[in-house]
Design an enzyme around this catalytic site. Structure first.
Site, mmCIF file in Angstrom:
data_model
loop_
_atom_site.group_PDB
_atom_site.id
_atom_site.type_symbol
_atom_site.label_atom_id
_atom_site.label_comp_id
_atom_site.label_asym_id
_atom_site.label_seq_id
_atom_site.Cartn_x
_atom_site.Cartn_y
_atom_site.Cartn_z
ATOM 1 N N LYS A 18 0.827 -1.216 0.000
ATOM 2 C CA LYS A 18 0.000 0.000 0.000
ATOM 3 C C LYS A 18 0.867 1.275 0.000
ATOM 4 O O LYS A 18 2.077 1.213 0.254
ATOM 5 C CB LYS A 18 -0.929 -0.044 1.217
ATOM 6 C CG LYS A 18 -1.940 -1.210 1.172
ATOM 7 C CD LYS A 18 -2.978 -1.092 2.275
ATOM 8 C CE LYS A 18 -3.966 -2.252 2.231
ATOM 9 N NZ LYS A 18 -5.081 -2.069 3.210
ATOM 10 N N TYR B 108 -12.265 -2.807 -4.065
ATOM 11 C CA TYR B 108 -12.811 -2.985 -2.714
ATOM 12 C C TYR B 108 -14.343 -2.966 -2.702
ATOM 13 O O TYR B 108 -14.943 -2.659 -1.657
ATOM 14 C CB TYR B 108 -12.269 -1.906 -1.787
ATOM 15 C CG TYR B 108 -10.846 -2.163 -1.299
ATOM 16 C CD1 TYR B 108 -10.541 -3.300 -0.548
ATOM 17 C CD2 TYR B 108 -9.818 -1.270 -1.569
ATOM 18 C CE1 TYR B 108 -9.257 -3.535 -0.077
ATOM 19 C CE2 TYR B 108 -8.523 -1.487 -1.100
ATOM 20 C CZ TYR B 108 -8.248 -2.630 -0.351
ATOM 21 O OH TYR B 108 -6.983 -2.856 0.116
ATOM 22 N N HIS C 133 -2.059 -5.512 1.492
ATOM 23 C CA HIS C 133 -3.322 -6.235 1.319
ATOM 24 C C HIS C 133 -2.991 -7.625 0.809
ATOM 25 O O HIS C 133 -2.048 -7.788 0.043
ATOM 26 C CB HIS C 133 -4.228 -5.533 0.295
ATOM 27 C CG HIS C 133 -5.373 -6.389 -0.158
ATOM 28 N ND1 HIS C 133 -6.534 -6.498 0.556
ATOM 29 C CD2 HIS C 133 -5.494 -7.244 -1.215
ATOM 30 C CE1 HIS C 133 -7.338 -7.363 -0.055
ATOM 31 N NE2 HIS C 133 -6.724 -7.811 -1.133
ATOM 32 N N GLU D 100 -9.202 -11.297 -7.653
ATOM 33 C CA GLU D 100 -8.309 -10.148 -7.463
ATOM 34 C C GLU D 100 -7.116 -10.181 -8.421
ATOM 35 O O GLU D 100 -6.688 -9.140 -8.925
ATOM 36 C CB GLU D 100 -7.833 -10.088 -6.011
ATOM 37 C CG GLU D 100 -8.974 -9.753 -5.058
ATOM 38 C CD GLU D 100 -8.538 -9.623 -3.604
ATOM 39 O OE1 GLU D 100 -9.409 -9.317 -2.777
ATOM 40 O OE2 GLU D 100 -7.335 -9.804 -3.303
HETATM 41 P P1 CMP Z 1 -7.355 -4.825 3.460
HETATM 42 O O1 CMP Z 1 -6.847 -6.207 3.687
HETATM 43 O O2 CMP Z 1 -6.727 -4.094 2.327
HETATM 44 O O3 CMP Z 1 -8.935 -4.891 3.201
HETATM 45 C C1 CMP Z 1 -9.781 -3.788 3.455
HETATM 46 C C2 CMP Z 1 -9.092 -2.704 4.226
HETATM 47 O O4 CMP Z 1 -9.948 -1.794 4.894
HETATM 48 C C3 CMP Z 1 -8.271 -3.313 5.330
HETATM 49 O O5 CMP Z 1 -7.155 -3.977 4.780
HETATM 50 C C4 CMP Z 1 -7.969 -2.078 6.189
HETATM 51 O O6 CMP Z 1 -6.827 -1.381 5.753
HETATM 52 C C5 CMP Z 1 -9.190 -1.177 5.938
HETATM 53 N N1 CMP Z 1 -10.017 -1.021 7.128
HETATM 54 C C6 CMP Z 1 -10.257 0.135 7.776
HETATM 55 N N2 CMP Z 1 -11.076 -0.050 8.830
HETATM 56 C C7 CMP Z 1 -11.368 -1.388 8.855
HETATM 57 C C8 CMP Z 1 -12.158 -2.204 9.712
HETATM 58 N N3 CMP Z 1 -12.824 -1.707 10.761
HETATM 59 N N4 CMP Z 1 -12.217 -3.529 9.447
HETATM 60 C C9 CMP Z 1 -11.565 -4.060 8.377
HETATM 61 N N5 CMP Z 1 -10.809 -3.324 7.537
HETATM 62 C C10 CMP Z 1 -10.696 -2.000 7.772
#
Ligand code: CMP
Length: 140
Positions: free
Chosen positions: A10, A50, A116, A127
């Site tokens: 990221k 997303y 991620h 993905e």
């Molecule tokens: P990622 O694995 O990229 O998938 C979704 C992203 O949303 C997660 O990582 C976090 O960086 C972000 N995020 C922010 N707040 C939350 C939350 N409460 N629960 C899960 N993901 C969150």
């Protein structure tokens, strides 16, 4: 089983100049980088990637963060790659991430959480295809 998973370094981790350190963790764990590119995501690309989180309260902050700078996108291949990558990353919230994981070592917050990784084999296929045509993934 031999699997492929999608990984994104990221904007926070790209800005910290730790792409190489993170790649080294993948390689030391037996994961091979079989596709890779640096990319500035458009808002539309980040929202589409997303889309499953569209109704979540953190969605707009997540999208704004993901377009705040370039990301490094890669496909990792190896035995049990989906779970292996998730183990290397650690918990989503770096406060909960086990010592020695990528997020424990490089992430600052649940939004700026360095990496991620696909959460299932089914989502990994979706993905990977979102970012890479099959001809840009190099089995090896
Ligand atoms: P990622 O694995 O990229 O998938 C979704 C992203 O949303 C997660 O990582 C976090 O960086 C972000 N995020 C922010 N707040 C939350 C939350 N409460 N629960 C899960 N993901 C969150």
């Amino acid at each position: 089983a031999l699997e492929r998973t999608l990984s994104i370094i990221k904007p926070d981790a790209v800005a910290k100049n730790v792409i190489g350190e993170i790649y080294t963790r993948f390689e030391k764990a037996g994961l091979k980088v079989v596709a890779s590119k640096m990319k500035q995501l458009s808002k539309q690309e980040a929202e589409g990637f997303y889309a499953v989180h569209r109704e979540r309260p953190f969605f707009s902050a997540l999208v704004e963060f993901m377009i705040s700078g370039p990301v490094m996108v890669q496909v990792l291949e190896g035995d049990n790659a989906v779970l292996k990558n998730r183990d290397l990353m650690g918990a989503t919230n770096p406060k909960d991430a086990a010592p020695g994981t990528i997020r424990a070592d490089f992430a600052d917050s649940i939004d700026a959480n360095a990496v991620h990784g696909s959460d299932s084999l089914e989502n990994a296929a979706i993905e990977v295809a979102y970012f890479f045509p099959a001809t840009d993934v190099y089995a090896r």
